[in-house]
Scaffold this motif. Sequence first.
Motif, PDB file in Angstrom:
ATOM      1  N   GLN A  77     -36.179  -5.089 -22.937  1.00  0.00           N
ATOM      2  CA  GLN A  77     -36.182  -4.074 -24.062  1.00  0.00           C
ATOM      3  C   GLN A  77     -37.813  -4.361 -24.898  1.00  0.00           C
ATOM      4  OE1 GLN A  77     -33.899  -3.602 -26.635  1.00  0.00           O
ATOM      5  NE2 GLN A  77     -35.263  -2.378 -27.241  1.00  0.00           N
ATOM      6  N   ARG A  78     -38.242  -5.076 -24.275  1.00  0.00           N
ATOM      7  CA  ARG A  78     -40.311  -5.142 -24.434  1.00  0.00           C
ATOM      8  C   ARG A  78     -40.666  -3.919 -23.307  1.00  0.00           C
ATOM      9  NH1 ARG A  78     -39.807 -11.017 -24.558  1.00  0.00           N
ATOM     10  NH2 ARG A  78     -40.437 -11.174 -22.844  1.00  0.00           N
ATOM     11  N   LEU A  79     -39.569  -3.353 -22.668  1.00  0.00           N
ATOM     12  CA  LEU A  79     -41.223  -3.311 -21.044  1.00  0.00           C
ATOM     13  C   LEU A  79     -40.211  -1.706 -22.060  1.00  0.00           C
ATOM     14  CD1 LEU A  79     -41.795  -2.623 -19.021  1.00  0.00           C
ATOM     15  CD2 LEU A  79     -40.135  -2.829 -17.661  1.00  0.00           C
ATOM     16  N   LEU A  89     -32.787  -9.733 -17.320  1.00  0.00           N
ATOM     17  CA  LEU A  89     -33.935  -9.686 -17.664  1.00  0.00           C
ATOM     18  C   LEU A  89     -34.044  -8.765 -19.561  1.00  0.00           C
ATOM     19  CD1 LEU A  89     -36.685 -10.283 -14.819  1.00  0.00           C
ATOM     20  CD2 LEU A  89     -35.222 -11.681 -16.336  1.00  0.00           C
ATOM     21  N   LEU A  90     -32.856  -8.916 -19.881  1.00  0.00           N
ATOM     22  CA  LEU A  90     -33.024  -8.366 -21.322  1.00  0.00           C
ATOM     23  C   LEU A  90     -33.787  -8.258 -21.943  1.00  0.00           C
ATOM     24  CD1 LEU A  90     -28.907  -7.400 -21.875  1.00  0.00           C
ATOM     25  CD2 LEU A  90     -30.844  -5.583 -20.955  1.00  0.00           C
ATOM     26  N   PRO A  91     -34.144  -9.682 -22.448  1.00  0.00           N
ATOM     27  CA  PRO A  91     -35.326  -9.346 -23.734  1.00  0.00           C
ATOM     28  C   PRO A  91     -36.499  -8.593 -23.232  1.00  0.00           C
ATOM     29  CG  PRO A  91     -34.324 -11.625 -23.839  1.00  0.00           C
ATOM     30  CD  PRO A  91     -33.359 -10.846 -22.624  1.00  0.00           C
ATOM     31  N   GLN A  92     -37.152  -8.999 -21.975  1.00  0.00           N
ATOM     32  CA  GLN A  92     -38.508  -8.797 -21.200  1.00  0.00           C
ATOM     33  C   GLN A  92     -37.928  -7.582 -20.902  1.00  0.00           C
ATOM     34  OE1 GLN A  92     -36.946 -11.180 -20.065  1.00  0.00           O
ATOM     35  NE2 GLN A  92     -37.176 -13.109 -19.232  1.00  0.00           N
ATOM     36  N   GLY A 119     -38.229  11.909 -10.098  1.00  0.00           N
ATOM     37  CA  GLY A 119     -39.765  11.967 -10.709  1.00  0.00           C
ATOM     38  C   GLY A 119     -41.011  11.058 -11.227  1.00  0.00           C
ATOM     39  N   PHE A 120     -39.899  11.083 -11.948  1.00  0.00           N
ATOM     40  CA  PHE A 120     -40.354  10.613 -14.118  1.00  0.00           C
ATOM     41  C   PHE A 120     -40.056   8.492 -13.685  1.00  0.00           C
ATOM     42  CE2 PHE A 120     -40.036  14.455 -15.803  1.00  0.00           C
ATOM     43  CZ  PHE A 120     -41.466  14.368 -16.395  1.00  0.00           C
ATOM     44  N   ARG A 121     -39.473   8.558 -12.525  1.00  0.00           N
ATOM     45  CA  ARG A 121     -39.105   7.030 -12.609  1.00  0.00           C
ATOM     46  C   ARG A 121     -40.204   7.014 -11.266  1.00  0.00           C
ATOM     47  NH1 ARG A 121     -33.876   4.836 -12.069  1.00  0.00           N
ATOM     48  NH2 ARG A 121     -34.208   4.204 -10.157  1.00  0.00           N
ATOM     49  N   SER A 122     -40.409   7.470 -10.789  1.00  0.00           N
ATOM     50  CA  SER A 122     -41.552   7.047  -9.375  1.00  0.00           C
ATOM     51  C   SER A 122     -43.021   6.673 -10.950  1.00  0.00           C
ATOM     52  CB  SER A 122     -42.691   7.751  -9.127  1.00  0.00           C
ATOM     53  OG  SER A 122     -40.853   8.121  -7.942  1.00  0.00           O
ATOM     54  N   SER A 123     -42.954   7.791 -11.984  1.00  0.00           N
ATOM     55  CA  SER A 123     -44.381   7.541 -12.766  1.00  0.00           C
ATOM     56  C   SER A 123     -44.524   6.411 -13.644  1.00  0.00           C
ATOM     57  CB  SER A 123     -43.995   8.877 -14.236  1.00  0.00           C
ATOM     58  OG  SER A 123     -44.458  10.439 -13.043  1.00  0.00           O
ATOM     59  N   PHE A 124     -42.620   6.164 -14.297  1.00  0.00           N
ATOM     60  CA  PHE A 124     -42.386   4.823 -14.992  1.00  0.00           C
ATOM     61  C   PHE A 124     -43.218   3.565 -14.061  1.00  0.00           C
ATOM     62  CE2 PHE A 124     -39.634   1.317 -15.263  1.00  0.00           C
ATOM     63  CZ  PHE A 124     -39.642   0.945 -16.930  1.00  0.00           C
ATOM     64  N   LYS A 125     -42.912   3.443 -12.887  1.00  0.00           N
ATOM     65  CA  LYS A 125     -43.244   2.921 -11.671  1.00  0.00           C
ATOM     66  C   LYS A 125     -44.280   2.016 -11.445  1.00  0.00           C
ATOM     67  CE  LYS A 125     -41.948  -0.875  -9.025  1.00  0.00           C
ATOM     68  NZ  LYS A 125     -41.399  -2.520  -9.699  1.00  0.00           N
ATOM     69  N   ASP A 126     -45.219   3.279 -11.803  1.00  0.00           N
ATOM     70  CA  ASP A 126     -46.565   3.677 -11.346  1.00  0.00           C
ATOM     71  C   ASP A 126     -46.950   2.686 -12.735  1.00  0.00           C
ATOM     72  OD1 ASP A 126     -46.187   4.243  -9.243  1.00  0.00           O
ATOM     73  OD2 ASP A 126     -47.159   6.953  -9.110  1.00  0.00           O
ATOM     74  N   TRP A 127     -46.479   3.397 -13.862  1.00  0.00           N
ATOM     75  CA  TRP A 127     -47.520   2.983 -14.888  1.00  0.00           C
ATOM     76  C   TRP A 127     -47.302   1.620 -15.612  1.00  0.00           C
ATOM     77  CZ3 TRP A 127     -44.079   0.100 -19.169  1.00  0.00           C
ATOM     78  CH2 TRP A 127     -44.841   0.114 -20.638  1.00  0.00           C
ATOM     79  N   THR A 138     -49.466  -2.865 -17.048  1.00  0.00           N
ATOM     80  CA  THR A 138     -48.866  -3.684 -17.747  1.00  0.00           C
ATOM     81  C   THR A 138     -48.782  -5.203 -17.218  1.00  0.00           C
ATOM     82  OG1 THR A 138     -46.362  -3.541 -16.485  1.00  0.00           O
ATOM     83  CG2 THR A 138     -47.102  -1.859 -18.369  1.00  0.00           C
ATOM     84  N   ALA A 139     -48.739  -5.771 -17.175  1.00  0.00           N
ATOM     85  CA  ALA A 139     -48.305  -7.294 -16.483  1.00  0.00           C
ATOM     86  C   ALA A 139     -47.062  -7.585 -16.725  1.00  0.00           C
ATOM     87  CB  ALA A 139     -49.445  -8.671 -17.663  1.00  0.00           C
ATOM     88  N   TYR A 140     -46.226  -6.886 -17.075  1.00  0.00           N
ATOM     89  CA  TYR A 140     -44.245  -7.457 -16.954  1.00  0.00           C
ATOM     90  C   TYR A 140     -44.252  -7.616 -14.929  1.00  0.00           C
ATOM     91  CZ  TYR A 140     -44.009  -6.226 -21.868  1.00  0.00           C
ATOM     92  OH  TYR A 140     -43.137  -5.190 -22.405  1.00  0.00           O
ATOM     93  N   PRO A 141     -43.769  -8.464 -15.288  1.00  0.00           N
ATOM     94  CA  PRO A 141     -43.321  -9.225 -13.612  1.00  0.00           C
ATOM     95  C   PRO A 141     -42.347  -7.792 -12.571  1.00  0.00           C
ATOM     96  CG  PRO A 141     -42.616 -10.621 -14.696  1.00  0.00           C
ATOM     97  CD  PRO A 141     -42.897  -9.441 -15.401  1.00  0.00           C
TER      98      PRO A 141
END
Length: 415
Positions: A385-387, A380-383, A339-347, A352-355
């Motif tokens: 990494q920041r995420l 998209l490793l650089p993006q 379920g924490f994967r869902s928490s991450f996706k909702d966050w 955030t403004a990440y695509p």
Amino acid sequence: MPKKARELSALEVKRSSRELGFHAVGGVAGLHLAVTSDSAASWILRVVIGENRADLGLGSYPEIGLAQARDRAREAREQIRGGIDPRQAKKAAALALRAATARALTFEAAAKACHIAKVSEFRNSKHKDDWINSLDRYAFPDLGSVPVAEIDLPHLVKVLGPIWTSKTETATRVRQRIESVLAWATVNKFRTGDNPARWKGNLEHALPKPAKVRKVAHHPALLWQEVGGFMADLRKREGMGARALEFAILTAARSGEVRGATWDEIDLKAKLWTIPAGRMKAGKQHRIPLSEPALKLLKALPRFDGSPYVFAAARGGMLSDMSLSAVTRRMGLDVVPHGFRSSFKDWCRTSTAYPDEVSELALAHVNSDATRAAYARDELLPQRQRLMTDWAKYCTTVPRTAAQVVVPIRRAKSR
């Protein structure tokens, strides 16, 4: 008139078997022992079928003895006199035997043979076991003893109907696996005709579309706003299960991927975790940028001699699939690690403004055109990494409640 061959005894035939060539043994016209080497001899009956001469093989010597060879020769000549070609009769008997074998081959036996044939296709032992176990549970009770050549549409409806609406995902997989078994049986000549487990133009007219009845089961998840407080509590917990769960949250990885992680997958210097394709749900290699908190966690872990696992169990083996769930239960929460994967996706979506394709790649979701295109480039490793750095920072932030916010009295009066 041709000279009639003298009828040899078994002992004389044995002596002849040591000499290369064709030896007429008598007893039946045209019966010969053909010796082609010191260790190879066979019975040949020279006859005329219609207007053509033919040599009929009656078996090898000494497996077939002299008396049995003469019996076979007499039977062949009787067939010819009756207008039957012994060669065609032999082929017909072979086909009849194969048909009888096909009728005797049960679905269960065919499924197990098909499972062995497909063994190289499975990504891991769990998938290999799931494939045959699902048939054992849902198909074998009704289909197991049914000859594979006789299975038809009503059999499939009987097996799939009871679970089609209540366990749609499982039923869909069972259907696909039954289709594979019947395709294997057809290719191997154990059945003929159409495949009754085929969906398009077949079962789609007998069962509702899976998309119309499938119930999406959501994993119990923690609200993304509560993750920081949960992580603060989690970091106080001891044990490898707690550290594995913490790492799973920081990397947004599946619990199985974390439990199976080995040290040779981790590059601390490059700050990268590379999961091989064989351990990924989608069957594609997945690289996860590691944040500083994730790296710090890894560096603090004990290493077990002889164990390749990052999060090793007490004896050096892999943690059980219940180890991480047990942590959340002990903490009194009705959530599961996945379920924490869902928490991450909702966050990601709300804070955030990440695509979207960046977070999708972080979760190793490769179903959309956007994520496939991203994989074709650089993942998209650089993006990402920041995420993951931003996510780790958020996970270490405990939001203050209204009661924790202190407002100076003078400033309050001045308002």
